[in-house]
Every structure is written in structure tokens, then in C-alpha cells.
Design an enzyme around this catalytic site. Structure first.
Site, short mmCIF file in Angstrom:
data_model
loop_
_atom_site.label_atom_id
_atom_site.label_comp_id
_atom_site.label_asym_id
_atom_site.label_seq_id
_atom_site.Cartn_x
_atom_site.Cartn_y
_atom_site.Cartn_z
N ASN A 242 0.77 -1.25 0.00
CA ASN A 242 0.00 0.00 0.00
C ASN A 242 0.80 1.30 0.00
O ASN A 242 0.26 2.34 -0.37
CB ASN A 242 -0.94 0.02 1.21
CG ASN A 242 -1.90 -1.15 1.20
OD1 ASN A 242 -2.59 -1.37 0.21
ND2 ASN A 242 -1.94 -1.90 2.28
N TYR A 243 2.07 1.26 0.41
CA TYR A 243 2.81 2.52 0.58
C TYR A 243 4.11 2.61 -0.20
O TYR A 243 4.67 3.69 -0.33
CB TYR A 243 3.09 2.77 2.07
CG TYR A 243 1.84 3.05 2.86
CD1 TYR A 243 1.19 4.28 2.79
CD2 TYR A 243 1.27 2.06 3.67
CE1 TYR A 243 0.03 4.53 3.49
CE2 TYR A 243 0.11 2.30 4.38
CZ TYR A 243 -0.51 3.53 4.29
OH TYR A 243 -1.67 3.78 4.98
N LEU A 244 4.61 1.48 -0.70
CA LEU A 244 5.90 1.50 -1.40
C LEU A 244 5.71 1.44 -2.90
O LEU A 244 5.08 0.50 -3.42
CB LEU A 244 6.76 0.31 -0.94
CG LEU A 244 7.12 0.29 0.55
CD1 LEU A 244 7.89 -0.97 0.90
CD2 LEU A 244 7.94 1.52 0.93
#
EC number: 5.6.2.1
Length: 767
Positions: free
Chosen positions: A724-726
Site C-alpha cells: 500500500n505505501y511502497l
């Protein structure tokens, strides 16, 4: 004009002239001589085919004059009845010639003059078929038919022998061709088996290479089969009893179904919680008949033991199923997936993420949710809103039912929606993470985070200036933004009291959640955070901050009680509006995505050593990923099987160490023998033992790296940040640069989700 047609015409005319040749044998030889001359002329014409169209016209004139001569020679000897046949043939020939001339004329009109091809020439002479290389018929019976046609001759013994020999050769050729065909067929089958995965890859929709739709438009065509509903309730067998106050009690079907939900969770911690038991009993009584309500007044007197044991036995029976039974269930599930698990979106077959509607049960919630234990009702077709395109076939509801509504909204991405009864929130059936819609959303998210990179310094300078503002609201906003940037805290959402668990984010921090230390562990201006974060996971952190931030926090906490808000002049609405003013599309989540991705990229550069082998590089990657997970507070409880799995891994390490010690002893012994013997055989043995030692050393190192990795990650959830964030392009570029197989970092599901990044990224990509 087709080659077969020309060939047939020439065959007819040749046969026609053959009848006259019996009467005029002298002329027959002359014709044969002329035929040879004509063939030579034609070969010359073919060689000169690159010359101008004027030469083509001259050759055609000569050709026509020859034809006139031939017709004169033949017509003087013919009978009346044969004149009619010849006239028919003439008319046919003129049509052919006319079509050929028309083609040449058309080419002239179009402004170019192509070299004459035999394929386009009319077959006026009637004596031979056009050569093989110029006419390409769709099918020919055999190779020999492709040779130039020659006029029939009176059969002689030599010709008969020649024909016999050709027939024999033909048979041999056919046998060879059959064998080759079989070989080719087998080869093709084996190739197909090998190439099958490639074919699947080729069929993957590369939407990232296509032009994007206008803003707001999600699809142009959408068709699907609707949701799969939970199976109806099956009553318990007669032998399974429910007891109330020590006495057997037969429950009504509705009450029994809800009782089974509690029985299935009897050994779980939830059923011991007071709020869970209270909510369950309240909702269970709503499903009871009046008689049942009068009898069952206390949950503590209810005995669900037999029910619970029945479900345990059912679970154990499923585990003990035969391979055939398991295979049958698997096939049924695959059949269901094939029918309901895919939709057609813009002429592409896309996978649906959750096509099954959640069955009824008891609500658990995250953390200490105030509504845990409440009954999640069965969803019926009458609760369902279907979304598809106007020209699509609307899915049929189950017999005897109808849909709540059918919509045709191409500005949303969901296929099916309904409202659940616990919180009144809307639930959706969406597409799989590997779909175009989800992939585009991810891509856009990471591109927005990359845009932040260009202006993040300006934003940081701005909030540093705002720390000195005369307005308290601006100061609070600036400190909150500093925490979101530095600590990757969530901004938070507005909540109704009592509706959700008491979880905290940046804007909802209370005085009780922080402690200020002017000096701690040799560091100045330390802020100690301790609060329940998302999903009630504890956030605990000691962070040194800038002096002005520390002074502002002291100011914000003045004259406040522990339960008072730290940022009393701020809410998420004010903060989000300010973020939008700083950069279009900027949210607290964009800050988290930016900081997570930039941290991964920096950590990979610092931790990756070029001379390391692949397992060591993977350990470096996981350490970089862990730094991000810690930043984002992606924690987890250690797995229940952690200690057991670590013991098993340690046993493998010990066994491998013993093998390595034995291998080293063998190598030492082999070297001693080689010194004495000094022959080629003992040298080979030494080399073999060396390789065995190297192989075991590598295997031991892999196991030790694995143990280190597991120990370091037992309480850190790497998957959340990875998914979700990288920015996946950072990972793909790193894998390509250092020769690490992408399969070692991303599993199959993740590779499907990030197919766009894997396809488009080079090793020199920078976030």
C-alpha cells in the site's frame, strides 16, 4: 485471376487443339517448336520485368500477333461444328485479355507503372499453365502438378517408363511427408506445452500502454453475473441438543441459526468479553419466538457445548477428507469462480475480488469495538444494487426474488453494493487488485507522491515558519503537519462517539497521549507518544523533536486536563483543506506514501552491497522494508507457531553444520591422499569435495539468513507497506539492477497487482 482458373482454361484449349493435331501431324511439330520459342520469350519477359511499361506493351503486341498466326493455322482445317466451340473459346480468351489490359490501364491511371507479372497476364495461347513461382493456388494436390504444363504427346515406351518412375517417387515422397508431418505434430504439441505460459502472458491486458479515459470515466462497457449469496441455513441433526438451565430445549430455526454463530466461537476470547455477550444476547432475543423469549432470559444458563462439539467434529472431518472429496470441492469452487468470478470490462475479462456475499454471523470489529457481538443479518437479493452498462445483460436474481435497484453508473468502479446493518456502511463488490481500475489508481497514487517530492522542501519551510505564527490555530496546524511528515501519522477521520473503537490519530491526540522530556537518554527535547492507533494497535515511540516544536507542545498543554484535545483548534477537515491548498491532491496518506517510498529507496542504497549473494541481498531488502514498516507503525502480534517454526529452523541449521563439518573432514582427508598419490584421480576427488563444502556453506548461510530475518520480523508486518505505501517501481528497479529474481520479493498475487510496474520499469528508475 486465380492460378487454377488459368490452368483449367489452358488445359481445355490444349485438348481442343489435340484433336486437330491427329489430322495435321506436320503442323503439330511446328506448333511444338513455336511453343518452345514462346516459353523462351516468356522467360526473357520475366527477367526484364523491372523495365518500363512501354516494353511491357511491345511484348504484348508480339504475343498477340503470334496468337493470330496460330488461330489462322488451326481454323482452315476445322469442321463446322468445331468452329462454334472455337468461337466460345475465343470469347473466353478475349474476356481474360480484357481483364488483364484493364488492370494495366488502371495502374497507369493511378500514376505508377508496375513491372508485368505472369500472374496478371492473360493466358491466351492455351498451351501451358503459368509457372509455379508466379501463381500461388490455395491448395495443390501434389508437387508435380506445379510444373509447367506441356502439350500431350503420343505415348511411347520411354514415356511410360518415365511416368512409372515418377509415380514411384511420388509414393516415396508421400511416405516421407507423412512421417515429417507426424514429427512436426509431436514437436508442435511439445512446443505448445512449453509455450503455454508465454501465451497466457501475451494475453494479459497491458492497459498502461493504452490512452487513459477522460477524467471521471471508469469504463465504457461492464457486464457481470452478479453476486453469489451465502447458502441457506441447514438445521442441526436431531442428536445435537441445546440446553437451557440443564434442560433440553428445541429452538426455532431462526433462533437456532443465531445460536450456532455463538457456539462456533465458544472457545474464542471474544465470548468471554462482557460487551460481546451483552450485544449477542440482545440481538439473539430479537430472533426468538415469544415462548423462547419467556424461557431464555439469562445467557449464563445457556449450554452450547454439544453445538460447539458438533462444529469441531465437522471441521475435523473436513481435514480428514480423501483426495477425491477435496478434489470434488475444489472443482466446484473453480466452476463457481469461472462463472461468477470474472466480468467483462471494455472487451477484457477482468477478475472480481470478492464475488461472494459475506454469510450472516456475529460482528467482531477491530480492537475493543463497542458493537462487537451484534448480529450481522443475512443479505438478500432485495438488499442488492447492481451496476452494469446499459447495453449489458443484467444479471438474473435468484428465483422468486428481485434486485433492489439496477444502475448504469460508469463513474464508479463497483459492480454490486448493499448496506450492512451494524454500522450502516455501504459494502461493495469490486475488481481484483490486478485489474486495470485498481492498477491505474495505484499508479496515480505513486505519481502524486512523486509530485510531492518536487515541492516538499517548500512545504517544510512553510510549516517551520508557521510555528512562530501569532495565531494559535496556525501553530497547531503546523505542528500537526510536522508529525504527519516526520512520523507518518494518520490525520484521522471524524467519528461518532460510541460508534467505533477509541482509536487515535494526529488530529485527535489528547494530552494523556504524550509526555514531554527536556532530556532523555542523552537526547534533548524528546516527545514520548503512547496511544491506540488504527485497529487498536498501540503506537509507542520516543522521538527527539526540534526545540520550537517542543516549546509549542508545552504551550498547547497548558491548563488542560489529560482527556482534553492536544490540538483543540484543529480537526481533520481544516488540516485536509490546508493540504489541498499546498498541493493539488495532497493528503496525509500521500505524505505517508512519499515518506515510505523515499525511505525504502534510501535504505536500499545504504544496505545493498554489490558483492553479496542473492540471499544476503534479500535480507538487505527486508531490512529496508522493515524500516518503512516501523515508520508507518505496521506491527503485528508474533504468530502462534513462531516458537515452533524457529525451533525447526534451528534444528535444520544444526544438522547442516554437522554435514559441513563432515564434508570439511572429508576434504582434508582427500587433500592428504592427493599429496601422497599425486595422480589425476585423487585431484578430481579433491575438487569434488571442495564443491560439496562450498555447496553446504551456501545452504547454511541461507538458513542462518532466514533465521535472522524471521526473528527481526516477528512483530513487524512487512506486507502492509509493501502493498500500500511502497512504489513498486523502486523494488523492480532494485531487482533488475542487482540480479535478484522478482519472485523472491513479490509472490504471485503481488506480481499480478504490480504487473504495470514490472513491465515498464528499468534498473535506473528513481522515485
Amino acid at each position: 485471376m486465380s492460378g487454377d482458373h488459368l490452368h483449367n482454361d489452358s488445359q481445355i484449349e490444349a485438348d481442343f487443339r489435340l484433336n486437330d493435331s491427329h489430322k495435321h501431324k506436320d503442323k503439330h511439330k511446328d506448333r511444338e517448336h513455336r511453343h518452345k520459342e514462346h516459353k523462351k520469350d516468356k522467360e526473357k519477359d520475366r527477367e526484364k520485368s523491372k523495365h518500363s511499361n512501354s516494353e511491357h506493351k511491345d511484348s504484348e503486341k508480339k504475343h498477340k500477333e503470334k496468337e493470330k498466326t496460330k488461330h489462322k493455322d488451326g481454323s482452315s482445317e476445322k469442321h463446322k461444328d468445331k468452329h462454334k466451340d472455337r468461337d466460345k473459346e475465343k470469347r473466353k480468351e478475349e474476356k481474360i485479355r480484357a481483364s488483364g489490359d484493364a488492370k494495366i490501364k488502371k495502374e497507369k491511371e493511378n500514376g505508377f507503372s508496375s513491372p508485368p507479372r505472369i500472374k496478371d497476364e492473360p493466358d491466351d495461347d492455351g498451351y501451358f499453365a503459368p509457372p509455379k513461382e508466379d501463381i500461388k493456388p490455395l491448395k495443390r494436390p501434389r508437387d508435380e502438378d506445379d510444373a509447367d504444363y506441356k502439350p500431350k504427346k503420343i505415348k511411347t515406351e520411354d514415356i511410360k517408363k518415365e511416368k512409372k518412375r515418377k509415380l514411384e517417387e511420388e509414393e516415396d515422397g508421400k511416405l516421407k511427408k507423412t512421417k515429417n508431418k507426424d514429427k512436426d505434430k509431436k514437436g508442435a504439441e511439445s512446443d505448445n506445452k512449453k509455450k503455454k505460459p508465454k501465451k497466457e502472458e501475451e494475453q494479459k491486458w497491458k492497459w498502461w500502454e493504452e490512452e487513459r479515459y477522460p477524467e471521471g470515466i471508469k469504463w465504457k462497457f461492464l457486464e457481470h453475473k452478479g453476486p453469489v449469496f451465502a447458502p441457506p441455513y441447514e438445521p442441526l441433526p436431531e442428536g445435537v441438543k441445546f440446553y437451557y438451565d440443564g434442560k433440553v430445549m428445541k429452538l426455532s430455526p431462526k433462533a437456532e441459526e443465531v445460536a450456532t454463530f455463538f457456539a462456533k466461537m465458544l472457545d474464542h476470547e471474544y465470548t468471554t468479553k462482557e460487551i460481546f455477550r451483552k450485544n449477542f444476547f440482545k440481538d439473539w432475543r430479537k430472533e426468538m419466538t415469544n415462548d423462547e423469549k419467556n424461557v431464555i432470559t439469562n445467557l449464563s444458563k445457556c449450554d452450547f457445548t454439544q453445538m460447539s462439539q458438533y462444529f469441531k467434529d465437522q471441521s475435523e472431518a473436513r481435514k480428514q477428507m480423501s483426495k477425491e472429496e477435496k478434489l470434488k470441492i475444489k472443482e466446484e469452487n473453480e466452476k463457481l469462480l469461472k462463472e461468477y468470478g470474472f466480468c467483462v470490462m471494455d472487451n477484457h475479462r477482468e477478475r472480481i475480488a470478492n464475488f461472494k456475499i459475506e454469510p450472516p454471523g456475529l460482528f467482531r470489529g477491530r480492537g475493543n469495538h463497542p458493537k462487537m457481538g451484534m448480529l450481522k443479518r443475512r443479505i438478500m437479493p432485495e438488499d442488492i444494487i447492481i451496476n452494469c452498462s446499459k447495453d449489458a445483460k443484467v444479471p438474473s436474481p435468484p428465483p422468486g426474488h428481485k434486485w433492489k435497484e439496477v444502475r448504469h453508473d460508469n463513474k464508479v468502479t463497483w459492480l454490486v453494493s448493499w448496506t450492512e446493518n451494524i454500522q450502516g456502511s455501504i459494502k461493495y463488490i469490486m475488481l481484483n487488485p490486478s485489474s486495470r481500475i485498481k492498477g491505474e489508481k495505484d499508479w496515480q497514487k505513486y505519481e502524486t507522491a512523486r509530485r510531492l517530492k518536487k515541492c516538499v522542501d517548500k512545504i517544510r519551510n512553510q510549516y517551520r515558519e508557521d510555528w512562530k505564527s501569532k495565531e494559535m490555530k496556525v501553530r497547531q496546524r503546523a505542528v500537526a503537519l510536522y508529525f504527519i511528515d516526520k512520523l507518518a501519522l494518520r490525520a484521522g477521520n471524524e467519528k461518532e462517539e460510541g460508534e467505533t473503537a477509541d482509536t487515535v490519530s494526529c488530529c485527535s491526540l489528547r494530552v494523556e497521549h504524550i509526555n514531554l522530556h527536556p532530556e532523555l537518554d542523552g537526547q534533548e527535547y524528546v516527545v514520548e507518544f503512547d496511544f491506540p492507533g488504527k485497529d487498536s494497535i498501540r503506537y509507542y515511540n520516543k522521538v527527539p523533536v526540534e526545540k520550537r516544536v517542543f516549546k509549542n507542545l508545552q504551550l498547547f498543554m497548558e491548563n488542560k486536563q489529560p482527556e482534553d484535545d492536544l490540538f483543540d483548534r484543529l480537526n481533520t477537515g481544516i488540516l485536509n483543506k490546508h493540504l489541498q491548498d499546498l498541493m493539488e491532491g495532497l493528503t496525509a496518506k500521500v505524505f505517508r506514501t512519499y515518506n515510505a517510498s523515499i525511505t525504502l529507496q534510501q535504505q536500499l542504497k545504504e544496505l545493498t552491497a554489490p558483492d553479496e549473494n542473492v540471499p544476503a541481498k534479500i535480507l538487505s531488502y527486508n531490512r529496508a522494508n522493515r524500516a518503512v514498516a516501523i515508520l508507518c507503525n505496521h506491527q503485528r502480534a508474533p504468530p502462534k507457531t513462531f516458537e515452533k517454526s524457529m525451533m525447526n529452523l534451528q534444528s535444520k541449521i544444526d544438522a547442516k553444520k554437522d554435514q559441513l563439518a563432515d564434508a570439511r573432514r572429508d576434504l582434508k582427508s582427500a587433500k592428504a591422499d592427493a599429496k601422497v598419490m599425486k595422480d589425476a584421480k585423487t585431484k578430481k576427488v579433491v575438487e569434488s569435495k571442495k564443491k560439496a563444502v562450498q555447496r553446504l556453506e551456501e545452504q547454511l548461510m541461507k538458513l542462518e539468513v532466514q533465521a535472522t530475518d524471521r526473528e527481526e520480523n516477528k512483530q513487524i508486518a512487512l506486507g502492509t507497506s509493501k502493498l500500500n505505501y511502497l512504489d513498486p517501481r523502486i523494488t523492480v528497479a532494485w531487482c533488475k539492477k542487482w540480479g535478484v529474481p522478482i519472485e523472491k520479493i513479490y509472490n504471485k498475487t503481488q506480481r499480478e497487482k504490480f504487473a504495470w510496474a514490472i513491465d515498464m520499469t528499468d534498473e535506473d528508475y528513481e522515485f
